[in-house]
Motif scaffolding. Structure first.
Motif, PDB file in Angstrom:
ATOM      1  N   LEU A 227       0.775  -1.012   0.038  1.00 52.75           N
ATOM      2  CA  LEU A 227      -0.197   0.053   0.098  1.00 52.75           C
ATOM      3  C   LEU A 227       0.894   1.149  -0.014  1.00 52.75           C
ATOM      4  CD1 LEU A 227      -2.983  -1.008   2.562  1.00 52.75           C
ATOM      5  CD2 LEU A 227      -3.018  -0.876  -0.097  1.00 52.75           C
ATOM      6  N   ALA A 228       2.019   1.098   0.504  1.00 55.23           N
ATOM      7  CA  ALA A 228       2.942   2.316   0.598  1.00 55.23           C
ATOM      8  C   ALA A 228       4.024   2.452  -0.559  1.00 55.23           C
ATOM      9  CB  ALA A 228       3.882   2.094   1.943  1.00 55.23           C
ATOM     10  N   ALA A 229       3.933   1.100  -1.071  1.00 56.05           N
ATOM     11  CA  ALA A 229       5.110   1.293  -2.382  1.00 56.05           C
ATOM     12  C   ALA A 229       4.534   0.028  -3.227  1.00 56.05           C
ATOM     13  CB  ALA A 229       6.452   1.108  -1.785  1.00 56.05           C
ATOM     14  N   GLU A 230       3.470   0.126  -4.016  1.00 54.01           N
ATOM     15  CA  GLU A 230       3.211  -0.630  -4.974  1.00 54.01           C
ATOM     16  C   GLU A 230       4.201  -1.376  -5.887  1.00 54.01           C
ATOM     17  OE1 GLU A 230      -0.670  -1.115  -7.642  1.00 54.01           O
ATOM     18  OE2 GLU A 230       0.360   0.465  -7.878  1.00 54.01           O
ATOM     19  N   GLU A 231       5.201  -0.577  -6.169  1.00 58.21           N
ATOM     20  CA  GLU A 231       6.164  -1.089  -7.228  1.00 58.21           C
ATOM     21  C   GLU A 231       7.329  -1.786  -6.545  1.00 58.21           C
ATOM     22  OE1 GLU A 231       7.602   2.730  -5.284  1.00 58.21           O
ATOM     23  OE2 GLU A 231       5.686   2.033  -5.958  1.00 58.21           O
ATOM     24  N   SER A 232       7.242  -1.888  -5.418  1.00 55.72           N
ATOM     25  CA  SER A 232       8.476  -2.502  -4.552  1.00 55.72           C
ATOM     26  C   SER A 232       8.559  -4.094  -4.689  1.00 55.72           C
ATOM     27  CB  SER A 232       8.187  -2.505  -2.975  1.00 55.72           C
ATOM     28  OG  SER A 232       9.078  -3.339  -2.230  1.00 55.72           O
ATOM     29  N   GLU A 233       9.683  -4.418  -5.526  1.00 52.82           N
ATOM     30  CA  GLU A 233       9.988  -5.854  -6.010  1.00 52.82           C
ATOM     31  C   GLU A 233      10.274  -6.727  -4.994  1.00 52.82           C
ATOM     32  OE1 GLU A 233      11.521  -6.691  -9.753  1.00 52.82           O
ATOM     33  OE2 GLU A 233      10.701  -4.972 -10.842  1.00 52.82           O
ATOM     34  N   MET A 234      10.982  -6.024  -3.959  1.00 49.80           N
ATOM     35  CA  MET A 234      11.320  -6.842  -2.497  1.00 49.80           C
ATOM     36  C   MET A 234      10.222  -7.238  -2.145  1.00 49.80           C
ATOM     37  SD  MET A 234      13.627  -5.211   0.555  1.00 49.80           S
ATOM     38  CE  MET A 234      12.768  -4.453   1.141  1.00 49.80           C
ATOM     39  N   LEU A 235       8.993  -6.639  -2.001  1.00 50.94           N
ATOM     40  CA  LEU A 235       7.820  -7.090  -1.496  1.00 50.94           C
ATOM     41  C   LEU A 235       7.266  -7.976  -2.190  1.00 50.94           C
ATOM     42  CD1 LEU A 235       6.362  -3.882   0.528  1.00 50.94           C
ATOM     43  CD2 LEU A 235       7.586  -5.711   1.426  1.00 50.94           C
ATOM     44  N   HIS A 236       7.347  -7.881  -3.708  1.00 46.48           N
ATOM     45  CA  HIS A 236       6.692  -8.667  -4.604  1.00 46.48           C
ATOM     46  C   HIS A 236       7.330 -10.255  -4.442  1.00 46.48           C
ATOM     47  CE1 HIS A 236       3.658  -6.437  -6.554  1.00 46.48           C
ATOM     48  NE2 HIS A 236       4.346  -5.344  -6.477  1.00 46.48           N
ATOM     49  N   ARG A 237       8.486 -10.085  -4.138  1.00 47.37           N
ATOM     50  CA  ARG A 237       9.004 -11.388  -4.140  1.00 47.37           C
ATOM     51  C   ARG A 237       8.737 -12.048  -2.719  1.00 47.37           C
ATOM     52  NH1 ARG A 237      13.742  -8.062  -6.110  1.00 47.37           N
ATOM     53  NH2 ARG A 237      14.432  -7.632  -3.821  1.00 47.37           N
ATOM     54  N   GLN A 238       8.426 -11.437  -1.969  1.00 44.72           N
ATOM     55  CA  GLN A 238       7.830 -12.069  -0.626  1.00 44.72           C
ATOM     56  C   GLN A 238       6.644 -12.781  -0.919  1.00 44.72           C
ATOM     57  OE1 GLN A 238      10.321 -12.218   1.217  1.00 44.72           O
ATOM     58  NE2 GLN A 238       9.296 -11.764   3.176  1.00 44.72           N
ATOM     59  N   ILE A 239       5.785 -12.149  -1.727  1.00 46.08           N
ATOM     60  CA  ILE A 239       4.338 -12.479  -2.077  1.00 46.08           C
ATOM     61  C   ILE A 239       4.721 -14.094  -3.048  1.00 46.08           C
ATOM     62  CG2 ILE A 239       2.439 -12.251  -3.664  1.00 46.08           C
ATOM     63  CD1 ILE A 239       2.602  -9.284  -2.500  1.00 46.08           C
ATOM     64  N   PHE A 240       5.501 -13.756  -3.904  1.00 48.19           N
ATOM     65  CA  PHE A 240       6.132 -15.082  -4.731  1.00 48.19           C
ATOM     66  C   PHE A 240       6.310 -16.346  -3.740  1.00 48.19           C
ATOM     67  CE2 PHE A 240       7.511 -12.052  -8.270  1.00 48.19           C
ATOM     68  CZ  PHE A 240       6.520 -11.555  -8.424  1.00 48.19           C
ATOM     69  N   LEU A 241       7.420 -15.819  -2.933  1.00 46.34           N
ATOM     70  CA  LEU A 241       7.671 -17.077  -1.717  1.00 46.34           C
ATOM     71  C   LEU A 241       6.492 -17.683  -0.857  1.00 46.34           C
ATOM     72  CD1 LEU A 241      11.067 -15.241  -0.820  1.00 46.34           C
ATOM     73  CD2 LEU A 241      11.012 -17.322  -2.116  1.00 46.34           C
ATOM     74  N   ALA A 242       5.801 -16.715  -0.540  1.00 46.27           N
ATOM     75  CA  ALA A 242       4.645 -17.061   0.090  1.00 46.27           C
ATOM     76  C   ALA A 242       3.773 -18.027  -0.563  1.00 46.27           C
ATOM     77  CB  ALA A 242       3.687 -16.020   0.826  1.00 46.27           C
ATOM     78  N   HIS A 243       3.281 -17.543  -1.812  1.00 43.98           N
ATOM     79  CA  HIS A 243       2.484 -18.489  -2.659  1.00 43.98           C
ATOM     80  C   HIS A 243       3.116 -19.786  -2.846  1.00 43.98           C
ATOM     81  CE1 HIS A 243      -0.689 -15.666  -2.970  1.00 43.98           C
ATOM     82  NE2 HIS A 243       0.018 -14.777  -3.571  1.00 43.98           N
ATOM     83  N   HIS A 244       4.536 -19.891  -3.259  1.00 41.09           N
ATOM     84  CA  HIS A 244       5.070 -21.056  -3.706  1.00 41.09           C
ATOM     85  C   HIS A 244       5.265 -21.819  -2.094  1.00 41.09           C
ATOM     86  CE1 HIS A 244       8.786 -23.699  -4.350  1.00 41.09           C
ATOM     87  NE2 HIS A 244       8.342 -23.479  -5.470  1.00 41.09           N
ATOM     88  N   ALA A 245       5.404 -21.218  -0.957  1.00 39.99           N
ATOM     89  CA  ALA A 245       5.418 -22.173   0.251  1.00 39.99           C
ATOM     90  C   ALA A 245       4.144 -22.951   0.419  1.00 39.99           C
ATOM     91  CB  ALA A 245       5.679 -21.339   1.323  1.00 39.99           C
ATOM     92  N   ALA A 246       3.059 -22.181  -0.039  1.00 44.16           N
ATOM     93  CA  ALA A 246       1.699 -22.600   0.327  1.00 44.16           C
ATOM     94  C   ALA A 246       1.363 -23.632  -0.941  1.00 44.16           C
ATOM     95  CB  ALA A 246       0.645 -21.596   0.101  1.00 44.16           C
ATOM     96  N   GLY A 247       2.278 -23.767  -2.061  1.00 47.30           N
ATOM     97  CA  GLY A 247       1.805 -24.509  -3.096  1.00 47.30           C
ATOM     98  C   GLY A 247       0.814 -23.995  -4.037  1.00 47.30           C
ATOM     99  N   ASP A 248       0.439 -22.928  -3.846  1.00 43.91           N
ATOM    100  CA  ASP A 248      -0.523 -22.155  -4.834  1.00 43.91           C
ATOM    101  C   ASP A 248       0.343 -21.436  -6.031  1.00 43.91           C
ATOM    102  OD1 ASP A 248      -2.701 -20.841  -5.840  1.00 43.91           O
ATOM    103  OD2 ASP A 248      -3.346 -20.020  -3.855  1.00 43.91           O
ATOM    104  N   ILE A 249       0.547 -22.549  -6.966  1.00 44.77           N
ATOM    105  CA  ILE A 249       1.022 -22.088  -8.159  1.00 44.77           C
ATOM    106  C   ILE A 249       0.191 -21.102  -9.017  1.00 44.77           C
ATOM    107  CG2 ILE A 249       2.063 -22.758 -10.292  1.00 44.77           C
ATOM    108  CD1 ILE A 249       3.786 -23.326  -7.797  1.00 44.77           C
ATOM    109  N   ASP A 250      -1.033 -21.189  -8.895  1.00 44.47           N
ATOM    110  CA  ASP A 250      -2.119 -20.011  -9.530  1.00 44.47           C
ATOM    111  C   ASP A 250      -1.747 -18.868  -9.034  1.00 44.47           C
ATOM    112  OD1 ASP A 250      -2.873 -22.209 -11.549  1.00 44.47           O
ATOM    113  OD2 ASP A 250      -4.669 -22.785 -10.312  1.00 44.47           O
ATOM    114  N   ALA A 251      -1.813 -18.716  -7.772  1.00 47.44           N
ATOM    115  CA  ALA A 251      -1.739 -17.330  -7.211  1.00 47.44           C
ATOM    116  C   ALA A 251      -0.296 -16.712  -7.309  1.00 47.44           C
ATOM    117  CB  ALA A 251      -1.860 -17.628  -5.725  1.00 47.44           C
ATOM    118  N   LEU A 252       0.716 -17.608  -7.467  1.00 44.64           N
ATOM    119  CA  LEU A 252       2.007 -17.018  -7.807  1.00 44.64           C
ATOM    120  C   LEU A 252       2.088 -16.541  -9.341  1.00 44.64           C
ATOM    121  CD1 LEU A 252       5.192 -16.900  -7.464  1.00 44.64           C
ATOM    122  CD2 LEU A 252       5.316 -19.285  -7.939  1.00 44.64           C
ATOM    123  N   ARG A 253       1.578 -17.204 -10.094  1.00 39.91           N
ATOM    124  CA  ARG A 253       1.423 -16.885 -11.641  1.00 39.91           C
ATOM    125  C   ARG A 253       0.582 -15.417 -11.687  1.00 39.91           C
ATOM    126  NH1 ARG A 253       0.664 -22.344 -13.414  1.00 39.91           N
ATOM    127  NH2 ARG A 253       2.921 -23.139 -14.406  1.00 39.91           N
TER     128      ARG A 253
END
Length: 99
Positions: free
Chosen positions: A34-60
């Motif tokens: 919400l503070a920095a929509e363009e932060s790739e550092m935070l987007h990488r965290q989202i990718f890792l979380a979806h991967h850890a959950a096994g949710d490949i569709d959400a990762l995509r």
């Protein structure tokens, strides 16, 4: 101030993911975005979380969202090399059959 918000969201998201609290990790990261929509550092965290959950569709979907942000908000910039490498490692490769 924005970088402090991003840094705290990153740290808390990492801690939540390492504690196997994927919903908490995603919630924290989305608050940081919400503070920095363009932060790739935070987007990488989202990718890792979806991967850890096994949710490949959400990762995509999350990867596509970042690509749209890069295109619309940042005028068509490429993903950071670290982000692109992470996605290459996390997303499954298509199965090809030998002929």
């Amino acid at each position: 101030m924005v970088s402090a918000v991003v840094d705290v969201a990153y740290e808390l998201s990492t801690r939540r993911r390492e504690a196997d609290d994927i919903p908490g990790a995603l919630w924290t990261t989305h608050r940081g975005l919400l503070a920095a929509e363009e932060s790739e550092m935070l987007h990488r965290q989202i990718f890792l979380a979806h991967h850890a959950a096994g949710d490949i569709d959400a990762l995509r979907e999350a990867a596509a969202r970042l690509a749209r942000i890069d295109e619309q908000l940042l005028g068509g910039v490429d993903m950071e090399a670290e982000t692109a490498e992470l996605l290459r490692n996390l997303l499954p490769r298509p199965i090809t059959r030998a002929r």
